[in-house]
Design a protein around this motif. Sequence first.
Motif, PDB file in Angstrom:
ATOM      1  N   LEU A 124     -19.199  -4.457  -7.924  1.00  0.00           N
ATOM      2  CA  LEU A 124     -18.801  -3.705  -6.737  1.00  0.00           C
ATOM      3  C   LEU A 124     -17.924  -2.527  -7.147  1.00  0.00           C
ATOM      4  O   LEU A 124     -17.240  -2.569  -8.178  1.00  0.00           O
ATOM      5  N   ARG A 125     -17.950  -1.492  -6.333  1.00  0.00           N
ATOM      6  CA  ARG A 125     -17.154  -0.309  -6.612  1.00  0.00           C
ATOM      7  C   ARG A 125     -16.142  -0.101  -5.487  1.00  0.00           C
ATOM      8  O   ARG A 125     -16.501  -0.219  -4.301  1.00  0.00           O
ATOM      9  N   PRO A 159     -11.535   3.036  -1.405  1.00  0.00           N
ATOM     10  CA  PRO A 159     -10.318   2.869  -0.588  1.00  0.00           C
ATOM     11  C   PRO A 159     -10.399   3.614   0.736  1.00  0.00           C
ATOM     12  O   PRO A 159     -10.879   4.750   0.799  1.00  0.00           O
ATOM     13  N   VAL A 160      -9.935   2.942   1.786  1.00  0.00           N
ATOM     14  CA  VAL A 160      -9.897   3.562   3.107  1.00  0.00           C
ATOM     15  C   VAL A 160      -8.444   3.867   3.460  1.00  0.00           C
ATOM     16  O   VAL A 160      -7.504   3.294   2.896  1.00  0.00           O
ATOM     17  N   GLU A 161      -8.267   4.766   4.395  1.00  0.00           N
ATOM     18  CA  GLU A 161      -6.928   5.150   4.840  1.00  0.00           C
ATOM     19  C   GLU A 161      -6.412   4.116   5.836  1.00  0.00           C
ATOM     20  O   GLU A 161      -7.024   3.885   6.887  1.00  0.00           O
ATOM     21  N   LEU A 162      -5.313   3.471   5.510  1.00  0.00           N
ATOM     22  CA  LEU A 162      -4.733   2.431   6.357  1.00  0.00           C
ATOM     23  C   LEU A 162      -3.825   3.016   7.418  1.00  0.00           C
ATOM     24  O   LEU A 162      -3.674   2.470   8.506  1.00  0.00           O
ATOM     25  N   ALA A 163      -3.193   4.116   7.097  1.00  0.00           N
ATOM     26  CA  ALA A 163      -2.286   4.835   7.989  1.00  0.00           C
ATOM     27  C   ALA A 163      -2.239   6.269   7.464  1.00  0.00           C
ATOM     28  O   ALA A 163      -2.672   6.531   6.340  1.00  0.00           O
ATOM     29  N   PRO A 164      -1.768   7.195   8.281  1.00  0.00           N
ATOM     30  CA  PRO A 164      -1.732   8.584   7.817  1.00  0.00           C
ATOM     31  C   PRO A 164      -1.075   8.713   6.441  1.00  0.00           C
ATOM     32  O   PRO A 164       0.095   8.385   6.264  1.00  0.00           O
ATOM     33  N   PHE A 207      -3.309   4.910   1.647  1.00  0.00           N
ATOM     34  CA  PHE A 207      -4.633   4.384   1.350  1.00  0.00           C
ATOM     35  C   PHE A 207      -4.539   3.028   0.656  1.00  0.00           C
ATOM     36  O   PHE A 207      -3.518   2.685   0.046  1.00  0.00           O
ATOM     37  N   GLU A 208      -5.618   2.267   0.758  1.00  0.00           N
ATOM     38  CA  GLU A 208      -5.730   1.032  -0.012  1.00  0.00           C
ATOM     39  C   GLU A 208      -5.634   1.340  -1.504  1.00  0.00           C
ATOM     40  O   GLU A 208      -6.031   2.423  -1.951  1.00  0.00           O
ATOM     41  N   ALA A 225      -9.296  -2.458  -2.132  1.00  0.00           N
ATOM     42  CA  ALA A 225     -10.625  -2.021  -1.688  1.00  0.00           C
ATOM     43  C   ALA A 225     -11.717  -2.918  -2.270  1.00  0.00           C
ATOM     44  O   ALA A 225     -12.707  -3.233  -1.578  1.00  0.00           O
ATOM     45  N   LEU A 226     -11.561  -3.331  -3.525  1.00  0.00           N
ATOM     46  CA  LEU A 226     -12.546  -4.221  -4.142  1.00  0.00           C
ATOM     47  C   LEU A 226     -12.594  -5.571  -3.437  1.00  0.00           C
ATOM     48  O   LEU A 226     -13.680  -6.106  -3.163  1.00  0.00           O
TER      49      LEU A 226
END
Length: 264
Positions: A61-62, A65-70, A73-74, A79-80
């Motif tokens: 898996l790759r 990372p997503v944005e958790l708050a302004p 990021f993760e 993210a993995l």
Amino acid sequence: MNMTLFPDVVINDETIPSAAIAAEAQNHMAPRDKPGIAWRKAAQALTIRALLLQEANRRALRPDPVELAPGRFETEDEALIRALLDEALRITPVTEEAVHAEWAKDPDRFRSAPLWDVSHILCACDPRDEEERLAAENKAIAMLARLDGGAKAFAAAARESDCGSKAAGGHLGQLGPGDTVPEFEAALRTLPEEGVTPAPVLSRHGWHIIRLNAIAPGQVLPFDTVRPKIAQALEKAAWARASRNFVETLAQGAKITGASLAPI
């Protein structure tokens, strides 16, 4: 903490050094005289993390990372793990029948928030300062001993309060859940109507003597109102069970020394 008593943890030939476990232990609650509990919790948490990351890498898996708050990021590891659980867990959708059955067990559980009419007397202090804390506690105990439980005596004593509410006899008005610090609310929930705390209650502000003048219980809410929250709670519980079972499966196929996934 004596490191010689707490060994490194090894998961499938990956070593988690005792120093890393000691650092993680600071994030886990345990009695002050039982540091081993915090250590075991930390070792367990890092073991689970390692198992999940190893499985994510095995599946190639790759991280994305997503944005958790302004601006926040993760991490790539977070993210993995999220990608792994998204791929591995299969959650059965919650049915309308299951939601209704959960509600029907005890509809009285689902109420609007109560309202408490509250008065208090504050003996302010910095709880971190032992001398100041003890002096304020003694003052609060002496004030409490003068009370007879009646509203008039309470209001009179409240003139010595360190809170601005002393001008109103200590009256704070109507409060709901979340309107006060947790320690205050926890004590408030134990009181009967017109009851006074039997001992001063410590919070970050100091020592409180609390009187519950009156309570307006929350009203039972109709099913349609609480349905979304029940469904969400059932979905979270199902996800937690599935993730726990997944981790147990990974652990059964792994070689682990120095840690246990048994409940602590």
